[in-house]
Design a protein around this motif. Sequence first.
Motif, PDB file in Angstrom:
ATOM      1  N   MET A  67      -0.789  11.751 -11.134  1.00 11.43           N
ATOM      2  CA  MET A  67      -0.934  10.321 -10.854  1.00 11.43           C
ATOM      3  C   MET A  67       0.565   9.765 -10.441  1.00 11.43           C
ATOM      4  SD  MET A  67      -3.502   8.979 -12.016  1.00 11.43           S
ATOM      5  CE  MET A  67      -2.977   6.977 -12.244  1.00 11.43           C
TER       6      MET A  67
ATOM      7  N   LEU B 114      -9.746  -3.237 -13.318  1.00 12.25           N
ATOM      8  CA  LEU B 114     -10.029  -2.244 -13.285  1.00 12.25           C
ATOM      9  C   LEU B 114     -10.944  -1.807 -13.974  1.00 12.25           C
ATOM     10  CD1 LEU B 114      -6.109  -1.314 -13.165  1.00 12.25           C
ATOM     11  CD2 LEU B 114      -7.392  -1.169 -11.279  1.00 12.25           C
TER      12      LEU B 114
ATOM     13  N   GLU C 270       0.960  -1.186   0.137  1.00 13.87           N
ATOM     14  CA  GLU C 270      -0.097   0.234   0.024  1.00 13.87           C
ATOM     15  C   GLU C 270       1.001   1.075  -0.069  1.00 13.87           C
ATOM     16  OE1 GLU C 270      -2.201  -0.540   3.394  1.00 13.87           O
ATOM     17  OE2 GLU C 270      -3.691  -1.998   2.435  1.00 13.87           O
TER      18      GLU C 270
ATOM     19  N   HIS D 247     -10.011   3.877 -14.708  1.00 16.57           N
ATOM     20  CA  HIS D 247      -8.770   3.687 -14.095  1.00 16.57           C
ATOM     21  C   HIS D 247      -7.856   3.188 -14.922  1.00 16.57           C
ATOM     22  CE1 HIS D 247     -11.186   2.594 -10.078  1.00 16.57           C
ATOM     23  NE2 HIS D 247     -10.698   4.023 -10.178  1.00 16.57           N
TER      24      HIS D 247
ATOM     25  N   VAL E 298      -7.662  -0.811  -5.833  1.00 13.12           N
ATOM     26  CA  VAL E 298      -9.126  -0.697  -6.165  1.00 13.12           C
ATOM     27  C   VAL E 298      -9.642  -2.137  -5.854  1.00 13.12           C
ATOM     28  CG1 VAL E 298     -10.836  -0.421  -7.901  1.00 13.12           C
ATOM     29  CG2 VAL E 298      -8.686   1.031  -7.841  1.00 13.12           C
TER      30      VAL E 298
ATOM     31  N   VAL F  77       1.107   3.006  -4.882  1.00  6.63           N
ATOM     32  CA  VAL F  77       0.079   2.548  -5.681  1.00  6.63           C
ATOM     33  C   VAL F  77      -1.258   2.869  -5.142  1.00  6.63           C
ATOM     34  CG1 VAL F  77       1.330   0.858  -6.729  1.00  6.63           C
ATOM     35  CG2 VAL F  77      -0.055   0.313  -4.813  1.00  6.63           C
ATOM     36  N   ARG F  78      -2.568   2.737  -5.701  1.00  7.54           N
ATOM     37  CA  ARG F  78      -3.888   2.920  -5.090  1.00  7.54           C
ATOM     38  C   ARG F  78      -4.578   1.677  -5.349  1.00  7.54           C
ATOM     39  NH1 ARG F  78      -5.622   8.966  -7.196  1.00  7.54           N
ATOM     40  NH2 ARG F  78      -4.175   8.125  -8.798  1.00  7.54           N
TER      41      ARG F  78
ATOM     42  N   ASN G 199      -4.099   5.120 -15.884  1.00 11.78           N
ATOM     43  CA  ASN G 199      -3.052   4.244 -16.093  1.00 11.78           C
ATOM     44  C   ASN G 199      -2.022   4.465 -17.131  1.00 11.78           C
ATOM     45  OD1 ASN G 199      -3.164   3.556 -13.178  1.00 11.78           O
ATOM     46  ND2 ASN G 199      -3.897   1.558 -13.685  1.00 11.78           N
TER      47      ASN G 199
ATOM     48  N   THR H   2      -5.560  -3.555  -8.866  1.00  8.31           N
ATOM     49  CA  THR H   2      -6.651  -4.254  -8.126  1.00  8.31           C
ATOM     50  C   THR H   2      -6.096  -4.799  -6.925  1.00  8.31           C
ATOM     51  OG1 THR H   2      -5.861  -6.249  -9.574  1.00  8.31           O
ATOM     52  CG2 THR H   2      -7.724  -4.716 -10.440  1.00  8.31           C
TER      53      THR H   2
ATOM     54  N   LYS I  75      -0.305   4.796  -9.342  1.00  9.68           N
ATOM     55  CA  LYS I  75      -1.268   4.043 -10.492  1.00  9.68           C
ATOM     56  C   LYS I  75      -2.285   3.215  -9.809  1.00  9.68           C
ATOM     57  CE  LYS I  75       0.259   0.715 -12.788  1.00  9.68           C
ATOM     58  NZ  LYS I  75       1.154  -0.274 -13.797  1.00  9.68           N
ATOM     59  N   TYR I  76      -3.156   2.953 -10.465  1.00  4.71           N
ATOM     60  CA  TYR I  76      -4.209   2.138  -9.970  1.00  4.71           C
ATOM     61  C   TYR I  76      -3.849   0.659 -10.062  1.00  4.71           C
ATOM     62  CZ  TYR I  76      -7.192   6.126  -9.615  1.00  4.71           C
ATOM     63  OH  TYR I  76      -7.543   7.555  -9.255  1.00  4.71           O
TER      64      TYR I  76
END
Length: 287
Positions: A210, A140, A128, A144, A135, A132-133, A148, A218, A215-216
């Motif tokens: 960003m 995604l 975490e 999202h 989801v 990164v973020r 990215n 999962t 970035k996103y």
Amino acid sequence: MPSLTPRERSEEATSAAMYDGLIAGGITLIPSTAAVYLAMNNQKFFRATNWQSRTAIAIMPPLFMFALTAEMKLSHSMEEMARQSDHSRQVSEWAEKVHEENKQAIRRMETDTVLEKKLHAMYKQSVENSGVRIVPGDTLSFHHKVANFWQENPFKILAGIGVPTVLYIFRGRTDQKHLQLQSKLMHTRVFGQFAVISMLLGLMGFKTYMDTHGKYITQYEADMRVEDMKRMRADLLRRIEFDKQISAKRDQMLKHEKPAEEPVENKGEEKKSGSEASNESIALKDA
């Protein structure tokens, strides 16, 4: 989806590079084909070229963009996987170091199950905090993925939007019959430059956002990274145990070799004492 096996990761990176290369080649094919089609209206161009050269002019830019985009995407994917592996290995080594430093206290206070839970939470927290973020879910959403892609390929988006914009501006100038060609090109350059710079500022501003927030990914991919860290920790423990066994065997072999050398030394001492006794007996006879 991410995988723990290097082979599937390599196939995933290759597929992503092929996909991006095809998209870039398809996008480039549209203006290159349109340019050849427009040039066909020019009699000088029509007489100076044949169908082979026209085909080459139309397909060479898409092929170049395909190769360039695929190579850049593949290089970026391999670098990203290398960063993830290095991060997982460093976190595993750090967690193992912390575990070794507090091993005695942990043994007295906690069971192995509790320890595994703590390590899992530690690995999850490190993911975490790795920029990164996360989801929820295993896929995604569209926005999202767009975010990215925007972060990783801002100049591709700029080229995909900027080139049609400049062409549209030039087409608007060509409708003005009172302008000469030099004036049309000058107007296109000025308005096109303003449009492209405005797009560039917007694209790079969002890319900076960003880069700052990450970035996103999962939840599934985050869990796979945690499992990857656990696997690296297990490999590290096995390697440490193997090194300990090798060291113990080496020490044992050295211990067995030392007693074998002692009889040789004793034999030399016996020879030395025997020669000294014979010398003393000869000296007594002479006396």
